[in-house]
Design an enzyme around this catalytic site. Sequence first.
Site, PDB file in Angstrom:
ATOM      1  N   GLU A 182       0.837  -1.213   0.000  1.00  0.00           N
ATOM      2  CA  GLU A 182       0.000   0.000   0.000  1.00  0.00           C
ATOM      3  C   GLU A 182       0.870   1.261   0.000  1.00  0.00           C
ATOM      4  OE1 GLU A 182      -2.448  -0.825   3.464  1.00  0.00           O
ATOM      5  OE2 GLU A 182      -4.065  -1.552   2.182  1.00  0.00           O
ATOM      6  N   GLU A 262      -6.865  -7.678  -0.578  1.00  0.00           N
ATOM      7  CA  GLU A 262      -7.288  -7.608   0.825  1.00  0.00           C
ATOM      8  C   GLU A 262      -8.790  -7.347   0.857  1.00  0.00           C
ATOM      9  OE1 GLU A 262      -5.218  -4.863   3.322  1.00  0.00           O
ATOM     10  OE2 GLU A 262      -3.245  -5.746   2.970  1.00  0.00           O
TER      11      GLU A 262
END
Length: 606
Positions: A182, A262
């Site tokens: 991320e 995710e």
Amino acid sequence: MGLPALALLLASGLLHTQASSPARSFQLDYEENCFRKDGAPFRYISGSIHYARVPRPAWRDRLLKMYMSGLSAVQVYVPWNYHEPLPGVYDFAGDRDVEAFLDLTAELGLLVILRPGPYICAEWEMGGLPAWLLWKPDIVLRSSDPDYLAAVDSWLHVLLPKIKPRLYQHGGNIISVQVENEYGSYYACDYGYLRHLLGSFRALLGSEVLLFTTDSIQAEELRCGTLQGLYATIDFGPGSNVTEAFGAQRRVEPRGPLVNSEYYTGWLDYWGEAHASTSSASVARGLEDMLQLGANVNMYMFHGGTNFVYWSGADFKDQYKPVTTSYDYDAPLSEAGDPTKKLFAIRTVISKFQSLPVGPMPPATLKYAYGWVALRKVRSWAHGFVLYRTQLPWDVLDPAVLGAPPHHVCDRGYVMLQKYRGTLERDGQTTLCVTGRAGETLDVLLENMGRISFGANISDFKGLLGNLSLDSSPLSNWLIYPLAIDTAVQQGWPHTAPPQSSSGARAGPAFYTGTFETPGIAWDTFVKFPGWSKGQLWINGFNLGRYWPRRGPQQTLFVPGSVLHVGRPNNITVLELEGAPSTPLLLFLDRPLFNRTLSYGTAATE
């Protein structure tokens, strides 16, 4: 034909076996918008598990339950700081044996999506980055800073050679490897850093391995977190519009497989906030929507586990928010590894798209309520954490204000001046009123509640970051004692120390000890702290993490049966930091307790 002649023909390629096996491959197909495994279209349904949050004796049980749920893969983080506690000092033994964990996944027929960082977030201490990086105070983490890159490269040269032989192309089960994590959410937006990592991963893992990134669906984060040569995937939870979310991936990857790396099955807990929960129905509905689109999905988490020792991280959202010891995550497998209603709802969805493994789901692990255990006070204050000590420079006969500038106590300071005076807290109480005589010892015991694991504030220095003042006059001449409590407890201290008189004060940091025996079994259990305030628990030298029932929501700590003894006493050590009950007792239960009802089992409310 003699052996030398046979060897010559084999070497020259003139003699072939009757059926040479085709080369193993795992690749992107930009024409058909899918993965190809050994040339055939392939879609994975995966779940996250963190070996660092699960005791090694339980790895097989958890992975088998994931396999029997219909998963084809597991997604695995590698926390750098778990394996390199000091520069150049590596630990891959016992619970840290990542190679043994990966080999076990292969044995059970699971593929692996590996996320080796170097930064992982994961609500883990400092996002997996070693705290010793901060020995260089001006280091810029997650950037092209030469000092940071040198440390990263040194680590990758140790870790990735262990990974390479386990890649799918080399006969292993690792189908893809994530680079960073991320990164688009981080302020630096340093493409040079991502390019450096891409070069390092390619040099150490080869040109064939599929490398990818993961970011949220925000356009700015996808802009800063993606790089040519790394396949861009996204993450989002059950509340998102699936079509819109994958539209965000399509803006950066117009062709190729749809991937949610995710998909959030639940959420984490912070101390002092309500226990998080996500409905089974919404998780199952979102999963089915994605699978109907042909997407590849990893469920984060499938089994959360526990932040043992001091490994829980923290967030910073307007204020410092430390994460609880439990990383249950309201996941399909509970903290103790038990199948939940959510797991069976997910399994039903998966069965609509592929056949499930034959056989029953392994049952919940056996639990036992060992009951009440009495403890005794053995030391008045702590030989642990970091102790700051100075002397009062003058008499303070009328109450004076002992205070710290904002954000200078990281994270909690337990103040003792002849007796326990109270607690200073980051983003909380920063002043206390004290009295005393010149020359009296002022001790401040500093507790690290977890380094920030996400966002711009991950350079999270700990300790007393500036002088305390007394009525605005700075105190100086501090002595600093970094005290290794875990080593002492593992060696049997303080069980050998004589008990203190029962009439002693219960307020402030102190150690308490006790023992209990199991009735011929060593089953999982949960320990409750009735009347206790905040502290740390060890059983048989194993650090089970922080308890903080006054702040909640977590009221119990999970005790894996693997840490207990059968046939001899189990040693309990408690470091209570603020104040123990007048009768110090612990209660062992067969279920966890939170401040609100859990979404599985018969857990009661507190």
